[in-house]
Design an enzyme around this catalytic site. Structure first.
Site, short mmCIF file in Angstrom:
data_model
loop_
_atom_site.label_atom_id
_atom_site.label_comp_id
_atom_site.label_asym_id
_atom_site.label_seq_id
_atom_site.Cartn_x
_atom_site.Cartn_y
_atom_site.Cartn_z
N GLY A 72 0.82 -1.14 0.01
CA GLY A 72 -0.06 0.14 -0.39
C GLY A 72 1.17 0.60 0.01
O GLY A 72 1.10 2.01 1.57
N GLY A 74 0.93 3.90 -1.64
CA GLY A 74 0.35 5.09 -1.78
C GLY A 74 1.42 6.21 -3.41
O GLY A 74 1.57 5.55 -4.40
N THR A 94 0.77 -0.99 -4.56
CA THR A 94 -0.13 -0.14 -4.82
C THR A 94 -1.90 -0.83 -6.02
O THR A 94 -1.28 -1.56 -6.15
CB THR A 94 -0.21 1.20 -5.66
OG1 THR A 94 -1.36 1.64 -5.34
CG2 THR A 94 0.47 1.39 -6.75
N SER A 96 -3.70 1.81 -7.46
CA SER A 96 -3.99 2.25 -7.77
C SER A 96 -3.35 2.77 -9.12
O SER A 96 -2.35 2.56 -8.77
CB SER A 96 -4.07 3.68 -6.55
OG SER A 96 -3.92 4.36 -6.73
N ASN A 98 -3.23 5.52 -10.58
CA ASN A 98 -2.47 6.82 -10.35
C ASN A 98 -1.10 6.40 -9.38
O ASN A 98 -0.33 7.26 -9.97
CB ASN A 98 -4.06 7.80 -9.75
CG ASN A 98 -4.43 8.24 -11.29
OD1 ASN A 98 -5.03 7.75 -11.86
ND2 ASN A 98 -6.07 9.22 -10.51
N GLN A 99 -1.49 6.20 -8.83
CA GLN A 99 -0.52 6.38 -6.73
C GLN A 99 1.27 5.37 -8.18
O GLN A 99 1.82 5.02 -8.44
CB GLN A 99 -0.92 5.76 -6.19
CG GLN A 99 -1.74 6.85 -5.70
CD GLN A 99 -2.02 5.67 -3.84
OE1 GLN A 99 -2.05 4.31 -4.19
NE2 GLN A 99 -2.68 6.49 -3.68
N CYS A 269 -13.59 12.80 10.80
CA CYS A 269 -13.02 11.61 11.34
C CYS A 269 -11.79 12.56 12.35
O CYS A 269 -11.48 11.99 13.04
CB CYS A 269 -12.14 11.27 10.04
SG CYS A 269 -12.98 9.89 8.68
#
Length: 287
Positions: A72, A74, A94, A96, A98-99, A269
């Site tokens: 993960g 990022g 990842t 993602s 985009n990441q 949050c």
């Protein structure tokens, strides 16, 4: 153990592939999308994010030439810091797109002899031996039904002296909330549903006990647990302030609905961390 170990690509991409330009409006220049560590009151968000990364990396016992797996990863700040500070090889995972593209571009621009790879893949698809594992802000997305499989995979690919640093948001059971004197309000129920459906689909923060028990069953020894609870409230405050300052740009990049949704998420949050409904912990787990 679950039978279908296909990574949760759709759930993760629904959030993290919104738009890199949108996230840049409120994240610090390192694009670190997790709890910062304000070692000093006068720290900027960027300094505090680097301090958090250093805090995590410093618990791993890294040596030059080792291979660090970042689950993960990022936008890659932790891996780039690990190369610069510890002279290690890195592999980032990842879900993602985009990441992955951002990290690959940053890796291509680095002048280092160290190996550096980013894979559009989940831990479920990774079986290579590594020396150390770091995972910051990803465990919450795995789902409770995959905890045992995750720890088993991590244990399998680490050497006898291996270390896993797990940085994750942790929650409380309803009974624990009652025991802590935290009111079970309608606002809380609605906000948690909002987060689970509109912000982090599939997200399931573990309890502290879940992490401790599941990791122990696999053979890990918990050598330290460190809470960063007040630091996440402050991080979220700063993200919300930055997004609010860039309201017009946020609406232009996305929409007013997305802007309002993220403001609700960030401010809500922050309240949860400040009151104590949720926590964030770094677990140092030795094989």
């Amino acid at each position: 153990m679950v039978n279908d170990l296909t990574p949760h690509f759709e759930d993760v991409q629904a959030h993290y592939d919104l738009s890199d330009d949108f996230f840049r409006l409120f994240l610090d220049p390192t694009q670190t999308y997790s709890c910062a560590h304000f070692e000093r009151e006068d720290m900027t968000l960027e300094e505090a994010q680097i301090a958090k990364i250093d805090l995590a990396l410093g618990k791993l016992g890294l040596q030059p030439g080792m291979t660090l797996l970042d689950i993960g990863c990022g936008w890659g700040a932790t891996m780039r810091r690990a190369i610069a500070q510890y002279d290690v090889n890195v592999v980032g995972l990842t879900l993602s797109k985009n990441q992955a593209a951002h990290v690959q571009k940053s890796f291509d621009e680095m002048d280092t002899p160290r190996d550096r790879r980013v894979l559009l893949a989940g831990w479920e698809q990774f079986n290579e031996p590594v020396d150390r594992i770091v995972s910051i802000g990803a465990f919450e997305h795995f789902g409770h039904d995959r905890h045992a499989d995750f720890f088993a995979r991590a244990h399998k690919i680490l050497p006898p002296d291996g270390v896993l640093l797990l940085h994750t948001i942790t929650g409380l059971t309803r009974q624990q909330m009652v025991d802590h004197g935290l009111p079970l309000t309608l606002w809380l129920a609605r906000f948690l549903k909002f987060i689970a459906t509109e912000i982090f689909p599939g997200g399931q923060p573990p309890t502290i006990e879940m992490v401790e028990e599941q990791s122990a069953k696999t053979g890990f020894t918990l050598t330290r647990r460190q809470s960063l609870q007040p630091h996440y409230a402050r991080t979220l405050d700063l993200w919300a302030e930055a997004l609010q300052e860039h309201k017009s740009e946020a609406i232009a990049i996305q929409s007013e609905e997305v802007y309002e949704r993220y403001m609700k998420y960030l401010t809500g949050c922050a309240k949860l961390f400040r009151v104590g409904y949720i926590d964030v912990n770094q677990f140092t787990l030795a094989k």
